[in-house]
Motif scaffolding. Structure first.
Motif, short mmCIF file in Angstrom:
data_model
loop_
_atom_site.label_atom_id
_atom_site.label_comp_id
_atom_site.label_asym_id
_atom_site.label_seq_id
_atom_site.Cartn_x
_atom_site.Cartn_y
_atom_site.Cartn_z
N ILE A 102 0.87 -1.18 0.00
CA ILE A 102 0.00 0.00 0.00
C ILE A 102 0.90 1.22 0.00
CG2 ILE A 102 -1.81 1.26 1.21
CD1 ILE A 102 -2.68 -1.35 2.49
N GLY A 103 0.95 1.91 -1.13
CA GLY A 103 1.86 3.04 -1.25
C GLY A 103 3.30 2.53 -1.16
N GLY A 104 4.07 3.11 -0.28
CA GLY A 104 5.45 2.65 -0.09
C GLY A 104 5.61 1.69 1.06
N PHE A 105 4.49 1.25 1.67
CA PHE A 105 4.56 0.37 2.82
C PHE A 105 4.04 -1.02 2.47
CE2 PHE A 105 4.19 4.65 4.56
CZ PHE A 105 5.22 4.66 5.51
N THR A 106 4.51 -2.00 3.22
CA THR A 106 3.99 -3.36 3.09
C THR A 106 3.39 -3.78 4.43
OG1 THR A 106 6.15 -4.31 3.66
CG2 THR A 106 5.65 -4.01 1.30
N LEU A 107 2.30 -4.51 4.36
CA LEU A 107 1.63 -5.03 5.54
C LEU A 107 1.46 -6.53 5.40
CD1 LEU A 107 -1.19 -2.40 6.20
CD2 LEU A 107 0.87 -2.73 7.55
N GLN A 108 1.45 -7.20 6.53
CA GLN A 108 1.20 -8.64 6.55
C GLN A 108 -0.20 -8.86 7.14
OE1 GLN A 108 4.45 -10.86 8.16
NE2 GLN A 108 3.40 -12.82 8.06
N THR A 126 8.02 -13.09 16.09
CA THR A 126 7.80 -13.27 17.52
C THR A 126 7.09 -12.04 18.06
OG1 THR A 126 9.85 -14.54 17.64
CG2 THR A 126 8.89 -13.83 19.71
N PRO A 127 5.96 -12.20 18.76
CA PRO A 127 5.21 -11.03 19.25
C PRO A 127 6.08 -10.07 20.05
CG PRO A 127 3.94 -13.04 19.55
CD PRO A 127 5.30 -13.47 19.10
N PHE A 128 5.96 -8.78 19.75
CA PHE A 128 6.63 -7.67 20.42
C PHE A 128 8.12 -7.57 20.13
CE2 PHE A 128 2.92 -8.25 23.25
CZ PHE A 128 2.42 -6.96 23.26
N LEU A 129 8.78 -8.66 19.80
CA LEU A 129 10.23 -8.64 19.66
C LEU A 129 10.68 -8.36 18.23
CD1 LEU A 129 11.16 -11.71 21.88
CD2 LEU A 129 11.50 -9.31 22.46
N SER A 130 10.04 -8.98 17.25
CA SER A 130 10.52 -8.94 15.88
C SER A 130 10.30 -7.58 15.23
CB SER A 130 9.81 -10.01 15.04
OG SER A 130 10.14 -11.30 15.51
N ALA A 131 11.21 -7.22 14.32
CA ALA A 131 11.04 -6.01 13.52
C ALA A 131 9.88 -6.20 12.57
CB ALA A 131 12.32 -5.71 12.75
N GLY A 132 9.13 -5.13 12.34
CA GLY A 132 7.99 -5.19 11.43
C GLY A 132 6.77 -4.55 12.04
N GLY A 133 6.12 -3.71 11.27
CA GLY A 133 4.98 -2.97 11.79
C GLY A 133 3.74 -3.81 12.02
N SER A 134 3.44 -4.74 11.11
CA SER A 134 2.21 -5.53 11.22
C SER A 134 2.21 -6.34 12.51
CB SER A 134 2.08 -6.46 10.01
OG SER A 134 2.09 -5.73 8.81
N SER A 135 3.31 -7.03 12.77
CA SER A 135 3.39 -7.87 13.97
C SER A 135 3.30 -7.04 15.24
CB SER A 135 4.71 -8.66 13.95
OG SER A 135 4.87 -9.40 15.14
N LEU A 136 3.99 -5.90 15.27
CA LEU A 136 4.01 -5.09 16.47
C LEU A 136 2.65 -4.45 16.73
CD1 LEU A 136 5.85 -4.28 18.73
CD2 LEU A 136 6.66 -2.36 17.38
N MET A 137 2.00 -3.94 15.69
CA MET A 137 0.68 -3.35 15.88
C MET A 137 -0.34 -4.40 16.33
SD MET A 137 0.19 -0.46 12.90
CE MET A 137 0.56 -1.56 11.52
N ALA A 138 -0.29 -5.59 15.73
CA ALA A 138 -1.21 -6.64 16.13
C ALA A 138 -0.98 -7.06 17.58
CB ALA A 138 -1.05 -7.85 15.20
#
Length: 466
Positions: free
Chosen positions: A172-178, A420-432
Motif C-alpha cells: 500500500i503506497g510505499g509500505f507493506t503489511l502482513q 515473535t510477538p513484540f520482539l521482531s522487527a515489522g509494523g504488522s506484527s508489532l501493531m497486532a
C-alpha cells in the motif's frame, strides 16, 4: 437477601494495582535502556548517541499508557503492560544492535519505534472506545468475513507481493503489511462468538466410537462437522495459496484450541490433527515448496541442501548461533547474529540466544508465557462466556506463535518464517501485538472491576469506620 461480594484480592483499591504496575514498568524500561547501552558499548565503545532520545520517547509512551490506565481501566491486570513494554523494549534494542553497519547507527530502530508508538495508540483507542468487549459477539460473521478477506488479500494480483517464495504481504503506497497478523485477531473474535452460540450442540451431540466393549472417544455428528471442514479448508488454502506454513498452522491450531476450550471434548482435537496432517501430507506430495520445507527440516546439514537456492543455510546459521551462545551468551553486541538473514525478524530469538545465551532466552520466554498466563487468568475471572473464550484465544495465539517460531529455529518443527510477538522487527506484527494487549487490558479491567453493590458497601464501611 443476597450477600454482597467480598472484597478480596480481585477488588483491591485500583491505586495499589497501578502503583505496582508503575514500579514494574520502570524496571522494564531500565532493563531495555541497559540493553541498549550494553550493545552500544560493545560495538562502538560508547553509549549510543540516540539512546536517550529513543529512551525518552519509548519511556514517555509507556508512562502515557500507564497514566491512561489509571483513568480508563483502573482495575486492569498490573502485570500485562510491564510484560509488553519489557518485550517491546528489548526488541527495539536488538533491532538497533542488528542494524548497525553501512546505514548508520539509527538504521532500523527509528521505524520500529514509530510502529511501537502506533501500536500503543491503537491499544489506548481500544481501551477508550471498547468499554464492553462482549459487543463484538454481535458480529461473528462480519469478523469471519474480515478474516477471510485479510488472509486472501496477498493472493490478489494487484495488492499481493511475493517475497522469497512466500506470498504473505500486500503493498500500500510505499509500505507493506502482513494481513495475517490482523486476521488472527479477527478469527479469535469470530470463534469466540460462534462457539458460544453452538457450544451446547458441539459439546453434547455425539456418537460413541468403540473398540469391542471399550469406548475410545465420542465422535461429533457429521452435521456438526461444518466448522471443522471450513477451518481445514481455510488452513489448506493458506498453505497452498500463500506458501505460508506458519500462518496455516497458527490459524488451525487456534481453532482446535478454542473448540476444545469451549466443548472439553478431545475428539475435536484428534479429528482436527488427523485432518491437518492428511492435508499437509497431500500438499507435500503435490507442491514443491512444501517438499523443500520438509527437506530443510529433516536434512539441514546436507551440503546439497545447504547450497540450494532457498536451502537450509539460514537454519544452519541459526543453529550454530544458538550453540555459540551457550548458557550465558557472548554478550550484547559481541556475537555475530547480524550475519544471519532476517536476524531481526524471523530469527530474532536466535539473535537473543547467541548474545544472551540460554539463560537470557529463557528469561524472555518466561515473560512471554507470563503474559499468556495473565491472559488465561483474565479468562478465568471473566463472567461472560464470550469474553472467556476471547481471552483464551488471544493467550493461545501468543503462546502458539512463540512455539512455532522457537520450534522452527531449534528444528523441532519445520522453519516457517513467522515473527515473535513484540520482539521482531515489522509494523504488522508489532501493531497486532499491541491490539491484543489492549484487548487483554480491557477484559481484565472489566473482569476485576467489583460489582456496583460491592463498591457501595465498601464506601459505607469506610464512612462508618471514620
Amino acid at each position: 437477601m443476597m450477600n454482597a461480594p467480598s472484597t478480596g484480592p480481585a477488588t483491591l483499591p485500583p491505586i495499589k494495582r497501578r502503583n505496582a504496575e508503575l514500579v514494574m514498568l520502570l524496571l522494564a524500561l531500565g532493563i531495555s535502556l541497559g540493553a541498549f547501552a550494553a550493545a552500544g558499548l560493545a560495538l562502538n565503545e560508547r553509549i549510543p548517541g540516540g539512546m536517550f532520545g529513543y529512551g525518552f520517547t519509548f519511556g514517555g509512551l509507556a508512562i502515557g499508557v500507564h497514566a491512561a490506565l489509571r483513568f480508563i481501566a483502573p482495575y486492569a491486570d498490573p502485570l500485562i503492560l510491564p510484560c509488553g513494554i519489557f518485550l517491546n523494549g528489548l526488541g527495539l534494542s536488538m533491532v538497533w544492535r542488528l542494524n548497525q553497519g553501512e546505514e548508520g547507527e539509527h538504521a532500523g530502530v527509528g521505524m520500529q519505534l514509530t510502529w511501537a508508538a502506533i501500536g500503543m495508540v491503537l491499544c489506548l483507542l481500544i481501551l477508550f472506545f471498547l468499554k464492553e468487549p462482549r459487543v463484538l459477539q454481535r458480529y461473528p460473521y462480519i469478523t469471519l468475513l474480515l478474516a477471510i478477506v485479510l488472509l486472501a488479500s496477498p493472493m490478489t494480483p494487484v495488492l499481493g507481493q511475493e517475497v522469497l517464495g512466500a506470498r504473505r504481504w500486500i503493498g500500500i503506497g510505499g509500505f507493506t503489511l502482513q494481513p495475517s497478523e490482523f486476521a488472527k485477531i479477527a478469527l479469535v473474535v469470530f470463534l469466540s462468538g460462534y462457539l458460544v452460540m453452538k457450544r451446547d450442540v458441539l459439546s453434547l451431540a455425539s456418537k460413541e466410537f468403540k473398540v469391542g466393549p471399550f469406548k475410545v472417544l465420542d465422535l461429533p455428528r457429521m452435521r456438526d462437522m461444518g466448522p471443522m471442514v471450513v477451518a481445514w479448508c481455510i488452513a489448506i488454502l493458506i498453505l497452498v495459496g500463500t506458501k505460508d506454513l506458519g500462518t496455516s498452522l497458527l490459524m488451525f491450531g487456534t481453532f482446535l484450541a478454542m473448540i476444545y476450550a469451549a466443548t472439553q471434548r478431545s475428539s475435536w482435537v484428534i479429528i482436527g490433527i488427523v485432518m491437518f496432517l492428511a492435508g499437509a501430507t497431500a500438499a507435500w506430495a503435490i507442491f514443491w515448496h512444501v517438499q523443500q520445507r520438509v527437506t530443510i527440516w529433516l536434512d539441514p546439514f546436507n551440503p546439497e541442501v545447504i547450497d540450494a537456492v532457498g536451502g537450509s543455510f539460514q537454519l544452519v546459521q541459526g543453529l550454530f548461533g544458538l550453540a555459540e551462545g551457550g548458557v550465558l551468551g557472548t554478550g550484547l553486541g559481541q556475537g555475530q547474529p547480524d550475519t544471519i538473514f532476517a536476524a531481526d525478524s524471523d530469527l530474532i530469538l536466535v539473535s537473543f540466544g547467541e548474545e544472551l545465551g540460554l539463560t537470557g532466552l529463557m528469561a524472555i520466554v518466561v515473560v512471554i508465557f507470563l503474559l499468556c498466563e495473565r491472559g488465561l487468568r483474565v479468562a478465568l475471572a471473566s463472567r461472560e462466556l464470550f469474553v472467556k473464550m476471547m481471552a483464551t484465544g488471544i493467550a493461545f495465539v501468543i503462546a502458539f506463535q512463540v512455539f512455532i517460531t522457537m520450534g522452527g529455529v531449534t528444528r523441532l518443527i519445520p522453519l516457517t518464517g513467522m515473527t515473535t510477538p513484540f520482539l521482531s522487527a515489522g509494523g504488522s506484527s508489532l501493531m497486532a501485538s499491541w491490539i491484543m494487549l489492549g484487548l487483554l487490558l480491557r477484559m481484565s479491567d472489566n473482569a476485576r472491576r467489583p460489582a456496583p453493590q460491592a463498591i457501595q458497601d465498601e464506601g459505607m464501611t469506610q464512612v462508618i469506620s471514620r
